[in-house]
Design an enzyme around this catalytic site. Structure first.
Site, PDB file in Angstrom:
ATOM      1  N   SER A 153      -9.727   2.092 -18.249  1.00 21.18           N
ATOM      2  CA  SER A 153      -8.776   1.525 -17.201  1.00 21.18           C
ATOM      3  C   SER A 153      -9.703   1.159 -16.017  1.00 21.18           C
ATOM      4  CB  SER A 153      -7.656   2.314 -16.593  1.00 21.18           C
ATOM      5  OG  SER A 153      -8.308   3.443 -15.959  1.00 21.18           O
ATOM      6  N   LYS A 159      -3.725  15.687  -9.485  1.00 17.63           N
ATOM      7  CA  LYS A 159      -2.848  15.487 -10.595  1.00 17.63           C
ATOM      8  C   LYS A 159      -2.142  16.765 -10.973  1.00 17.63           C
ATOM      9  CE  LYS A 159      -3.749  11.198 -11.427  1.00 17.63           C
ATOM     10  NZ  LYS A 159      -2.670  10.169 -11.226  1.00 17.63           N
ATOM     11  N   ASP A 214       0.973  -1.083  -0.151  1.00 18.53           N
ATOM     12  CA  ASP A 214      -0.084  -0.006   0.148  1.00 18.53           C
ATOM     13  C   ASP A 214       1.053   1.222   0.026  1.00 18.53           C
ATOM     14  OD1 ASP A 214      -1.585   2.278   0.673  1.00 18.53           O
ATOM     15  OD2 ASP A 214      -2.831   1.290   2.278  1.00 18.53           O
ATOM     16  N   VAL A 215       1.038   1.859  -1.454  1.00 19.27           N
ATOM     17  CA  VAL A 215       2.086   3.046  -1.249  1.00 19.27           C
ATOM     18  C   VAL A 215       1.747   4.216  -0.437  1.00 19.27           C
ATOM     19  CG1 VAL A 215       2.920   2.322  -3.560  1.00 19.27           C
ATOM     20  CG2 VAL A 215       1.203   3.683  -3.270  1.00 19.27           C
ATOM     21  N   TYR A 243      -9.369  14.823  -7.782  1.00 19.10           N
ATOM     22  CA  TYR A 243      -8.829  14.170  -8.832  1.00 19.10           C
ATOM     23  C   TYR A 243      -7.650  15.298  -9.438  1.00 19.10           C
ATOM     24  CZ  TYR A 243      -7.408  10.927 -12.318  1.00 19.10           C
ATOM     25  OH  TYR A 243      -6.607   9.993 -13.352  1.00 19.10           O
ATOM     26  N   SER A 254      -2.921  13.088 -15.767  1.00 15.96           N
ATOM     27  CA  SER A 254      -4.038  12.928 -16.355  1.00 15.96           C
ATOM     28  C   SER A 254      -4.181  14.365 -17.024  1.00 15.96           C
ATOM     29  CB  SER A 254      -5.327  12.846 -15.344  1.00 15.96           C
ATOM     30  OG  SER A 254      -6.382  13.075 -15.896  1.00 15.96           O
TER      31      SER A 254
END
Length: 264
Positions: free
Chosen positions: A188, A157, A61-62, A153, A140
């Protein structure tokens, strides 16, 4: 710099599916040794088995410091060093800011920005000793133009794009290339793992670019030493118009949002 991938030692996050899996497979097909990182151990093991001998599954889990440290440590121990870090892991939330929460905001930023930031910090000493080293960040089009119903989001990004651009200058003294990938709509796994999904616009995810196409272009950019690539015709159109006529884009987006909410 131009580089070959044969024998390179790589880490790919978000490698259990979607773009991350496709990039890992493409790197391995080009002869790289690839450490696969993701939270779901069984899916990760299946991808590693599919790739074969050049793959190393490291469940992680980064967002957790201990997992990031173990990922770097295990990869360097198994491969004898590190040449390439590809940050793909990400999460989204589809809905308007006014009805979102602080918890969602923090989780999106944690996964999409802070995790890759700190993984890069851990990787730099090893990359500096690597062979034609590079850092590649999957961002993105929302990192170049914020979009409604993607507020967290977009913010995450934008932050990752800014970090990547700053690092490009800093990493030059180590001869580490820094590559920014800016994809548009992609078919994706992102839409199947959203933290919320109550936006009103109809997004045709199935008509987006395939993960394999994005992976192929990403690997090509790494090999050719590109600084940044923008993927997807729609994304290219929107960002081109936004560059020269941002107020026009603002008006068109505002009109579309108002129309959606007039249907209530």
């Amino acid at each position: 710099m131009r580089r070959t991938l044969s024998g390179k030692r790589a880490i790919v996050t978000g490698a259990s599916g979607g773009i991350g899996k496709a990039i890992a497979k493409a790197l391995a097909a080009a002869g790289a040794k690839v450490a696969l990182a993701a939270r779901t151990a069984d899916k990760l093991a299946a991808v590693a088995a599919e790739i074969g001998g050049n793959a190393l599954a490291v469940p992680a889990d980064v967002t957790k410091p201990a997992d990031r440290e173990n990922l770097i440590r295990t990869t360097v121990a198994q491969f004898g060093g590190l040449d390439l870090l590809v940050n793909v892991a990400g999460v989204g939330a589809w809905g308007h800011f006014a009805t979102s929460t602080e918890a969602i905001n923090r989780e999106v930023l944690e996964v999409n920005f802070f995790a890759p930031t700190e993984l890069i910090r851990l990787a730099v000493p090893h990359l500096a000793r690597g062979n034609q080293p590079a850092i590649c960040n999957l961002t993105s089009m929302c990192g170049r133009r914020g979009m409604p119903a993607w507020p967290e989001y977009s913010a995450s990004k934008f932050a990752l794009v800014g970090l990547t651009e700053a690092l490009r200058g800093e990493m030059a003294r180590y001869d580490i290339d820094v590559v920014t990938i800016v994809p548009g709509l992609t078919a994706s796994d992102l839409n199947r793992h959203l933290l919320r999904n109550d936006g009103k616009a109809d997004i045709p995810y199935d008509k987006g670019m395939s993960p394999e196409y994005v992976a192929g272009r990403t690997v090509d950019a790494i090999c050719r030493g590109k600084r940044e690539i923008l993927l997807g015709l729609e994304a290219k159109k929107i960002l081109l118009i936004n560059r020269f006529a941002p107020r026009l884009v603002d008006r068109l987006i505002a009109r579309a949002v108002k129309k959606l909410y007039q249907k209530n």
